[in-house]
Design a protein around this motif. Structure first.
Motif, PDB file in Angstrom:
ATOM      1  N   LEU A  24       0.686  -1.398   0.453  1.00  0.00           N
ATOM      2  CA  LEU A  24      -0.100   0.298  -0.022  1.00  0.00           C
ATOM      3  C   LEU A  24       0.754   0.930   0.075  1.00  0.00           C
ATOM      4  N   LEU A  25       1.529   1.327   1.019  1.00  0.00           N
ATOM      5  CA  LEU A  25       2.425   2.797   0.316  1.00  0.00           C
ATOM      6  C   LEU A  25       3.603   2.604  -0.839  1.00  0.00           C
ATOM      7  N   LYS A  51       1.240   4.569  -2.874  1.00  0.00           N
ATOM      8  CA  LYS A  51       1.116   5.578  -2.346  1.00  0.00           C
ATOM      9  C   LYS A  51       1.844   6.441  -2.662  1.00  0.00           C
ATOM     10  N   LEU A 105      -3.069   0.830   9.223  1.00  0.00           N
ATOM     11  CA  LEU A 105      -3.213   1.450   7.927  1.00  0.00           C
ATOM     12  C   LEU A 105      -4.028   2.148   6.796  1.00  0.00           C
ATOM     13  N   TYR A 106      -4.485   0.326   6.314  1.00  0.00           N
ATOM     14  CA  TYR A 106      -5.691   0.790   5.307  1.00  0.00           C
ATOM     15  C   TYR A 106      -7.096   1.009   5.724  1.00  0.00           C
ATOM     16  N   ASP A 127      -6.044   5.036   4.673  1.00  0.00           N
ATOM     17  CA  ASP A 127      -5.907   5.654   3.706  1.00  0.00           C
ATOM     18  C   ASP A 127      -7.795   5.243   3.016  1.00  0.00           C
ATOM     19  N   ARG A 128      -8.625   4.744   4.268  1.00  0.00           N
ATOM     20  CA  ARG A 128     -10.117   4.560   3.424  1.00  0.00           C
ATOM     21  C   ARG A 128     -10.611   5.299   4.110  1.00  0.00           C
ATOM     22  N   LEU A 183      -4.917   8.861   5.382  1.00  0.00           N
ATOM     23  CA  LEU A 183      -3.308   8.206   4.544  1.00  0.00           C
ATOM     24  C   LEU A 183      -2.308   9.703   3.657  1.00  0.00           C
ATOM     25  N   ASP A 184      -2.889  10.154   2.531  1.00  0.00           N
ATOM     26  CA  ASP A 184      -2.271  10.852   2.437  1.00  0.00           C
ATOM     27  C   ASP A 184      -1.665  11.747   2.726  1.00  0.00           C
TER      28      ASP A 184
END
Length: 88
Positions: free
Chosen positions: A21-22, A25, A71-72, A75-76, A80-81
């Motif tokens: 995921l990272l 991103k 972490l996920y 993001d949801r 996270l961004d």
């Protein structure tokens, strides 16, 4: 981009998923600390993570994110961004 530290273990599917995921991103660099054979590093991780003993334990900037699921979820939720960009 914020500094990222991730405590991991060998062959950990959750660690691999978090790293994926990272990477998606745009994270190109992070400090990965393998605790597989190091009780000193495991103790360091647990102290930094408030007693958490599972991997991964992820830190972005000065924020303890937690593990892969957290972490996920971040993001949801669209958080996270901003954290990765240093806008906590």
């Amino acid at each position: 981009m914020a500094q990222i530290t991730m405590y991991t273990k060998m062959l950990c599917p959750f660690c691999s998923r978090a790293k994926k995921l990272l990477k998606e991103k745009g994270v190109e660099q992070m400090e990965e600390i393998d605790i597989t054979m190091s009780s000193k590093r495991r103790s360091e991780m647990m102290e930094r993570a408030g007693g958490a003993h599972t991997v991964p334990q992820i830190f972005i900037g000065g924020t303890h994110v937690g593990g892969c699921d957290e972490l996920y979820e971040m993001d949801r939720q669209g958080k996270l961004d901003g954290l990765l960009a240093g806008r906590a």
